[in-house]
Design a protein around this motif. Structure first.
Motif, PDB file in Angstrom:
ATOM      1  N   ALA A   1      64.322 -22.057 -16.787  1.00  0.00           N
ATOM      2  CA  ALA A   1      64.761 -22.698 -15.545  1.00  0.00           C
ATOM      3  C   ALA A   1      65.799 -21.871 -14.800  1.00  0.00           C
ATOM      4  N   TRP A   2      66.734 -21.229 -15.547  1.00  0.00           N
ATOM      5  CA  TRP A   2      67.784 -20.481 -14.860  1.00  0.00           C
ATOM      6  C   TRP A   2      67.225 -19.318 -14.050  1.00  0.00           C
ATOM      7  N   ALA A   3      66.030 -18.829 -14.408  1.00  0.00           N
ATOM      8  CA  ALA A   3      65.418 -17.718 -13.675  1.00  0.00           C
ATOM      9  C   ALA A   3      64.694 -18.197 -12.420  1.00  0.00           C
ATOM     10  N   ASN A   4      64.621 -19.500 -12.215  1.00  0.00           N
ATOM     11  CA  ASN A   4      63.981 -20.079 -11.040  1.00  0.00           C
ATOM     12  C   ASN A   4      64.953 -21.065 -10.391  1.00  0.00           C
TER      13      ASN A   4
ATOM     14  N   SER B   1      65.752  -3.571 -10.810  1.00  0.00           N
ATOM     15  CA  SER B   1      64.516  -3.949 -10.122  1.00  0.00           C
ATOM     16  C   SER B   1      63.569  -4.728 -11.026  1.00  0.00           C
ATOM     17  N   ASP B   2      63.836  -4.709 -12.342  1.00  0.00           N
ATOM     18  CA  ASP B   2      62.952  -5.399 -13.274  1.00  0.00           C
ATOM     19  C   ASP B   2      63.772  -5.782 -14.502  1.00  0.00           C
ATOM     20  N   GLY B   3      63.388  -6.888 -15.146  1.00  0.00           N
ATOM     21  CA  GLY B   3      64.106  -7.323 -16.333  1.00  0.00           C
ATOM     22  C   GLY B   3      65.331  -8.152 -15.987  1.00  0.00           C
ATOM     23  N   MET B   4      66.257  -8.241 -16.943  1.00  0.00           N
ATOM     24  CA  MET B   4      67.466  -9.028 -16.745  1.00  0.00           C
ATOM     25  C   MET B   4      68.637  -8.319 -17.416  1.00  0.00           C
TER      26      MET B   4
ATOM     27  N   ALA C   1      83.188  -4.018 -17.722  1.00  0.00           N
ATOM     28  CA  ALA C   1      82.080  -4.449 -18.579  1.00  0.00           C
ATOM     29  C   ALA C   1      80.950  -3.440 -18.566  1.00  0.00           C
ATOM     30  N   LEU C   2      80.169  -3.502 -19.627  1.00  0.00           N
ATOM     31  CA  LEU C   2      78.921  -2.751 -19.737  1.00  0.00           C
ATOM     32  C   LEU C   2      77.801  -3.748 -19.953  1.00  0.00           C
ATOM     33  N   PHE C   3      76.796  -3.706 -19.103  1.00  0.00           N
ATOM     34  CA  PHE C   3      75.598  -4.528 -19.254  1.00  0.00           C
ATOM     35  C   PHE C   3      74.407  -3.616 -19.498  1.00  0.00           C
ATOM     36  N   LEU C   4      73.416  -4.165 -20.197  1.00  0.00           N
ATOM     37  CA  LEU C   4      72.173  -3.442 -20.446  1.00  0.00           C
ATOM     38  C   LEU C   4      71.006  -4.218 -19.844  1.00  0.00           C
ATOM     39  N   THR C   5      70.049  -3.509 -19.290  1.00  0.00           N
ATOM     40  CA  THR C   5      68.849  -4.133 -18.761  1.00  0.00           C
ATOM     41  C   THR C   5      67.840  -4.341 -19.892  1.00  0.00           C
ATOM     42  N   VAL C   6      67.362  -5.569 -20.040  1.00  0.00           N
ATOM     43  CA  VAL C   6      66.371  -5.903 -21.087  1.00  0.00           C
ATOM     44  C   VAL C   6      65.210  -6.639 -20.419  1.00  0.00           C
ATOM     45  N   PRO C   7      64.052  -6.744 -21.091  1.00  0.00           N
ATOM     46  CA  PRO C   7      62.924  -7.460 -20.504  1.00  0.00           C
ATOM     47  C   PRO C   7      63.251  -8.940 -20.254  1.00  0.00           C
ATOM     48  N   MET C   8      62.722  -9.472 -19.177  1.00  0.00           N
ATOM     49  CA  MET C   8      62.898 -10.886 -18.859  1.00  0.00           C
ATOM     50  C   MET C   8      62.128 -11.730 -19.880  1.00  0.00           C
ATOM     51  N   PRO C   9      62.799 -12.691 -20.532  1.00  0.00           N
ATOM     52  CA  PRO C   9      62.085 -13.533 -21.498  1.00  0.00           C
ATOM     53  C   PRO C   9      61.083 -14.436 -20.805  1.00  0.00           C
ATOM     54  N   ARG C  10      59.954 -14.675 -21.473  1.00  0.00           N
ATOM     55  CA  ARG C  10      58.944 -15.590 -20.960  1.00  0.00           C
ATOM     56  C   ARG C  10      58.671 -16.664 -21.999  1.00  0.00           C
ATOM     57  N   LEU C  11      58.371 -17.851 -21.514  1.00  0.00           N
ATOM     58  CA  LEU C  11      58.200 -18.995 -22.412  1.00  0.00           C
ATOM     59  C   LEU C  11      56.742 -19.158 -22.824  1.00  0.00           C
TER      60      LEU C  11
END
Length: 208
Positions: free
Chosen positions: A15-18, A143-146, A198-208
């Protein structure tokens, strides 16, 4: 991520991704306000035994009703309502976005009684506020992932008050492959309360 940025297959995303303005119904925001009020009261209540006993029954009844309507955490509306402070998530300090774009994000928050440490806002909630804003800022740089938090450091420059409108700013200073380097500040008017890196890393967007 803003409502217009939602991916093409929202049914497969949490839900948070929408982000939306309707999940939970038109009274969801008022309900969350009352939950925050209870959280504030719980932080400072000093009940006698009769009051504590009565509240146990009252709160148990409310919890039972709420549990009966529970969704999975990733699909509950209490993290996706962009029209509500803190997206309607009671785990977050209630903040309102002022600006949100590729140059960074600016948000206002009021730490409440629930967030009290010793005479000021607890440093953990200041860190949480920074972490949340950093996620918003990082989204504009990928541009892709989270983005996921890999490292977050807060320097506390002065006491952070409760009950006052504070301004938080976070921006991306640079990127290197999957890495995003961010900085931020929290002010009470002209007074600097805290700074963040801070340091953030880009990871794949989780899908349900």
């Amino acid at each position: 991520m803003r409502e217009t940025d939602a991916p093409d297959r929202p049914e497969q995303l949490p839900a948070w991704a929408n982000p939306n303005t309707h999940a939970g119904g038109p009274h969801f925001g008022e309900m969350i306000d009352q939950v925050r009020r209870v959280m504030d009261a719980a932080r400072v209540i000093d009940p006698d035994d009769a009051l504590a006993s009565g509240l146990i029954a009252d709160l148990a009844a409310i919890a039972t009703r709420m549990e009966a309507a529970a969704a999975t955490p990733s699909m509950a509306p209490g993290d996706s309502r962009i029209d509500l402070p803190g997206r309607g998530n009671v785990a977050l300090p209630p903040f309102t976005m002022v600006s949100d774009g590729p140059d960074g994000v600016v948000a206002e928050t009021v730490f409440r009684t629930f967030h009290l440490g010793e005479g000021a806002a607890h440093g953990g909630y200041v860190s949480l506020f920074f972490d949340e804003l950093a996620g918003y800022a990082a989204m504009h740089a990928i541009s892709d992932g989270m983005p996921r938090t890999a490292f977050l450091k807060v320097d506390y420059r002065s006491l952070t008050p409760v009950g006052r409108t504070l301004t938080g700013k976070v921006w991306v200073e640079g990127t290197e492959g999957r890495k995003l380097f961010l900085r931020g500040s929290l002010h009470d008017g002209e007074r600097l309360c805290a700074e963040m890196e801070a340091l953030f890393l880009t990871v794949p967007m989780p899908r349900l």
